[in-house]
Scaffold this motif. Structure first.
Motif, PDB file in Angstrom:
ATOM      1  N   GLY A  46     -49.474  20.711 -10.315  1.00  6.34           N
ATOM      2  CA  GLY A  46     -48.050  20.501 -10.068  1.00  6.34           C
ATOM      3  C   GLY A  46     -47.386  21.531  -9.191  1.00  6.34           C
ATOM      4  N   SER A  47     -47.886  22.760  -9.208  1.00  6.98           N
ATOM      5  CA  SER A  47     -47.085  23.811  -8.572  1.00  6.98           C
ATOM      6  C   SER A  47     -46.878  23.539  -7.075  1.00  6.98           C
ATOM      7  N   PHE A  48     -47.881  22.943  -6.443  1.00 15.70           N
ATOM      8  CA  PHE A  48     -47.730  22.637  -5.019  1.00 15.70           C
ATOM      9  C   PHE A  48     -46.504  21.759  -4.794  1.00 15.70           C
ATOM     10  N   PHE A  49     -46.431  20.701  -5.608  1.00 12.39           N
ATOM     11  CA  PHE A  49     -45.350  19.736  -5.398  1.00 12.39           C
ATOM     12  C   PHE A  49     -44.008  20.297  -5.842  1.00 12.39           C
ATOM     13  N   ILE A  50     -44.059  21.111  -6.925  1.00 13.63           N
ATOM     14  CA  ILE A  50     -42.804  21.709  -7.407  1.00 13.63           C
ATOM     15  C   ILE A  50     -42.207  22.599  -6.324  1.00 13.63           C
ATOM     16  N   ILE A  51     -43.082  23.433  -5.738  1.00 15.46           N
ATOM     17  CA  ILE A  51     -42.594  24.362  -4.714  1.00 15.46           C
ATOM     18  C   ILE A  51     -42.110  23.587  -3.494  1.00 15.46           C
ATOM     19  N   GLU A  52     -42.855  22.538  -3.174  1.00 15.67           N
ATOM     20  CA  GLU A  52     -42.489  21.735  -2.016  1.00 15.67           C
ATOM     21  C   GLU A  52     -41.114  21.106  -2.228  1.00 15.67           C
ATOM     22  N   VAL A  63     -47.239  30.723  -3.175  1.00 18.70           N
ATOM     23  CA  VAL A  63     -48.190  31.122  -4.220  1.00 18.70           C
ATOM     24  C   VAL A  63     -48.814  32.470  -3.859  1.00 18.70           C
ATOM     25  N   ASN A  64     -49.180  32.622  -2.610  1.00 20.32           N
ATOM     26  CA  ASN A  64     -49.787  33.886  -2.177  1.00 20.32           C
ATOM     27  C   ASN A  64     -48.833  35.060  -2.335  1.00 20.32           C
ATOM     28  N   ARG A  65     -47.566  34.752  -2.114  1.00 19.80           N
ATOM     29  CA  ARG A  65     -46.571  35.817  -2.180  1.00 19.80           C
ATOM     30  C   ARG A  65     -46.512  36.391  -3.604  1.00 19.80           C
ATOM     31  N   TYR A  66     -46.544  35.498  -4.598  1.00 23.97           N
ATOM     32  CA  TYR A  66     -46.399  35.975  -5.971  1.00 23.97           C
ATOM     33  C   TYR A  66     -47.734  36.237  -6.660  1.00 23.97           C
ATOM     34  N   MET A  67     -48.815  36.048  -5.886  1.00 24.56           N
ATOM     35  CA  MET A  67     -50.141  36.199  -6.488  1.00 24.56           C
ATOM     36  C   MET A  67     -50.343  37.582  -7.105  1.00 24.56           C
ATOM     37  N   ILE A  68     -49.721  38.588  -6.507  1.00 23.26           N
ATOM     38  CA  ILE A  68     -49.898  39.948  -7.020  1.00 23.26           C
ATOM     39  C   ILE A  68     -49.378  40.044  -8.454  1.00 23.26           C
ATOM     40  N   TYR A  69     -48.284  39.317  -8.758  1.00 28.91           N
ATOM     41  CA  TYR A  69     -47.766  39.337 -10.125  1.00 28.91           C
ATOM     42  C   TYR A  69     -48.703  38.587 -11.072  1.00 28.91           C
TER      43      TYR A  69
END
Lengths: 489, 262
Positions: A46-52, A63-69
């Motif tokens: 879902g996250s792909f579509f939610i973000i879209e 996703v890459n941006r928050y991957m560190i968290y």
């Protein structure tokens, strides 16, 4: 050799006390696991579509941006929950096998841990969605492999920093600080980390970097473990410097003071009990969800009572729920010392009542959300002291799971302490006050409904001695079973 | 003081203890011996109401143990580590027991000062929690704690195991003294025949839950017990040799008087 290890592992798994609980429990645990898998899968797909849909930008980049968290939280959870493999090593030390074999096996065990493969439920579907959305399959594959390597890096970092709480707290402080920095707009860490993850996503060769890191970390962890595989080094249990505490001010309460003193020491000196205390403290903030209107569903007035019960009852639910299991390690002493049941149960009741009163006081800042908000907490507190304190003690008579005080690791995962009877007893703890409120509010004003919940609490308090006698009787009939169960720790 | 009648304990179809009648008079030092699984700890647990008798009862000082809690004020025991509270320092533990038994801190300290030799400087002021003490030192704490508050009945399960030789000898002195001078009924179990015969005026042998011997201790008792247990071993030589070895070790201890005997 490896088959032998695996067969031992299998036996330790199926013969563990926690595994041999009743069927209902297994089903419940199964549902719990399924729930988490579903959440992860849902996120993955879902996250792909939610973000879209939320138009935050290119989903992959977000996703890459928050991957560190994500990785930071993973490490946090590992540190607090993942069990170290060292505990079972001792019996192998003097057997005819090389240290390398033992270390390799116990580290291998962590590799197949739930903490590693559970991430696949997010990353696999997410990667699949990326490919179907026309991202370059090779790049996605490289990214996927790189991420897997990073997750495994966490696994070994956790092995290395385990029991180095200093390093861990610095890490937590760092992440919290950076997170706050980003939230308040002072400093955005992700500006510096996102390019790395994006690079992983764009050039497949980049995956080699995390893989190299993984190799280094695993070699390092291996060497570290091997070096410290002595009873007086890595396998030694930590010893704290103890000091005798008097708490003389509690002496005036007689026998009750004696127990209170002990319970204070219990909470302050044992990991597991400390975590229960912290957990109870966090419940104080639970009300923010309700009174700030953050979650719409919780807006009804009935939910205010619900919030009140939880805010004032943090200690009651986290600690009280497990009375008398806290004393499981020395229950035979308690049962044969010069203590009557009445005294024992009363002392626990007072502990819970005092803690609930303190929580209710600590919740004073809720006045900020209006008098009604704090009244809900107050009413919840009165009900907790008047009714719920009995109920947790009553339920405690049926909880026969010993608590290993020294280990804090299992605090979250310790679901064994539930059984059908204690589950039934949670119903009146939460639903009954809601029902009272709801019922009265149908025929009278909200204020009267509030008051009637409080009256129920006061009534409960007035019948104290009667209830204690009743609870005492239950404890007595359950005594032998409880003693036997605690013995099997 | 203590009377057990028709007492039995069964698990499923296995009877682990079955005593028709056993009477222990006040002030007796009573020894219980038997091989593993003979029912020693079961008997002690019944005395402390930690398990429920399948039939019969134990009456201690006119209190039926599994029916009333009134035996608690005059009974003290140390069975195993589950009688210790791991997160307390030894001092805190002693005071805790003292408070439960109505003994002031000062009186507990006074009692403890009498055990300085026994503690051998390894218990008090060590800045350690009980859970971090060695097994032997934990045992010392538990045993001494059972003397707090002038109990009339003291129950010690395997008190000699895990103790160093010097402490064993001191403990023997303490137990003998307790029964002889303070009129305390002391119940001791042990695998070590030499120790029990030295300490106890009466020795009862359990075998698979049955009372098979009830001996008033005399100079010949040790030989009698050894003869009995070699017979029980039924030809398996291991029993013989191990008891011989224990004998030898004990013999050495006895000639080797402790340097700082009380």
């Amino acid at each position: 050799m490896i088959q032998k290890f695996i067969s031992l592992e299998w036996k330790s798994f199926i013969r563990a006390a926690s595994f041999q609980t009743n069927l209902a429990m297994k089903i419940l645990m199964g549902f719990g696991a399924l729930y988490f898998i579903a959440v992860f899968l849902g996120l993955g797909f879902g996250s792909f579509f939610i973000i879209e849909k939320a138009e935050l930008g290119d989903p992959f980049e977000v996703v890459n941006r928050y991957m560190i968290y994500y990785l930071a939280f993973d490490l946090f959870f590992r540190y607090s929950l993942q069990k170290m493999p060292v505990t079972n090593i001792k019996p192998f030390l003097y057997l005819p096998m090389t240290k390398n074999q033992v270390v390799r096996f116990s580290m291998g065990k962590t590799v197949v841990s739930f903490f590693n493969w559970s991430h696949a439920f997010f990353f696999l579907p997410f990667s699949v969605v990326l490919i179907t959305k026309d991202y370059d399959p090779i790049s996605v594959l490289g990214w996927h492999i790189g991420m897997a390597a990073l997750i495994y890096c966490n696994n070994f970092i956790n092995l290395l920093i385990n029991n180095k709480s200093g390093v861990f707290y610095v890490f937590v402080a760092l992440v919290l600080g950076l997170g706050a920095g980003q939230y308040f707009g002072y400093f955005d860490m992700t500006l510096y980390t996102a390019p790395f993850f994006n690079w992983l996503g764009s050039s497949p060769v980049a995956a080699l970097l995390p893989i190299a890191l993984l190799l280094i970390l695993s070699r390092w962890a291996f060497a570290y473990f091997k070096k410290y595989m002595y009873l007086d080094a890595g396998l030694a249990s930590k010893q704290e410097v103890a000091s005798t505490q008097e708490y003389a001010f509690l002496n005036r309460f007689g026998n009750l003071g004696t127990f209170l003193k002990n319970d204070i020491r219990l909470i302050l000196r044992n990991k597991r009990a400390k975590m229960a205390l912290y957990g109870g403290f966090f419940f104080l903030f639970y009300g923010l969800l309700f009174f700030t209107g953050a979650i719409e569903v919780y807006d009804g007035p009935v939910w205010k009572i619900f919030a009140g019960i939880f805010i004032s009852g943090g200690f009651l639910f986290n600690f009280g729920q497990f009375v008398p299991s806290w004393d499981s390690a020395y229950y035979p002493l308690m049962m044969s010392q010069n203590i009557t049941y009445q005294d024992y149960i009363k002392s626990k009741w007072y502990l819970i009542a005092i803690a609930t009163a303190v929580s209710t006081l600590l919740a004073l800042p809720y006045l900020y959300f209006g008098l009604n908000a704090y009244l809900a907490v107050l009413v919840g507190g009165v009900y907790n002291i008047g009714i719920n304190a009995y109920l947790v003690l009553w339920g405690g008579a049926y909880i026969k799971t010993p608590i290993d005080l020294a280990s804090g690791k299992k605090a979250f995962g310790d679901k064994q302490s539930f059984n059908a009877k204690t589950l039934l007893l949670t119903v009146p703890k939460i639903l009954l006050p809601l029902a009272i409120y709801w019922g009265v509010s149908l025929v009278a004003s909200d204020e009267v409904a509030f008051a009637s919940v409080a009256v129920a609490g006061v009534l409960g308090y007035l019948f104290k001695n009667k209830v204690f006698a009743l609870i005492e009787k239950i404890y007595k009939t359950e005594k032998y079973k409880t003693l036997a169960a605690y013995k099997q720790a | 003081m203590i009377t057990a009648s028709q007492l039995s304990k069964t698990y499923g179809d296995k009877t682990v203890l079955n005593i028709d009648h056993l009477e222990i008079p006040k002030g007796q030092s009573f020894g219980l011996v038997g091989n593993n699984g003979a029912g020693k700890t079961t008997f002690f647990s019944l005395l402390l109401d930690l398990i429920e008798p399948s039939s019969g009862q134990i009456v201690s000082n006119e209190v039926v143990i599994h029916q009333s809690e009134k035996w608690k004020p005059f009974t003290a025991a140390f069975i195993d580590e589950s009688f210790l509270i791991g997160y307390l320092t030894p001092e805190e533990y002693f005071y805790f027991i003292g408070e439960l038994r109505g003994v002031s801190k000062a009186d507990v300290m006074e009692l403890l000062s009498g055990f300085e030799d026994f503690f051998h400087g390894e218990i008090l002021d060590q800045k350690k929690y009980l859970r971090d003490l060695s097994k032997g030192n934990q045992k010392k704490v538990g045993i001494v704690a059972s003397f707090i508050g002038k109990p009339e009945v003291v129950i010690l399960d395997e008190p000699f195991a895990n103790l160093d030789p010097t402490t064993q000898i001191r403990l023997k002195g303490i137990i003998k003294d307790l029964a002889a001078t303070s009129g305390v009924t002391v119940l001791v179990s042990s695998h070590d025949l030499q120790h029990v015969t030295e300490v106890c005026e009466r020795i009862v042998v359990l075998e698979k839950g049955q009372l098979v011997k009830d001996i008033k201790t005399a100079p010949a008792t040790l030989k009698e017990l050894e003869a009995y247990f070699s017979g029980v071993a039924d030809g398996t030589a291991s029993h013989d040799t191990s008891s011989d070895a224990a004998d030898l070790a004990d013999g050495l201890q006895n000639t080797d008087a402790p340097p700082t005997a009380p």
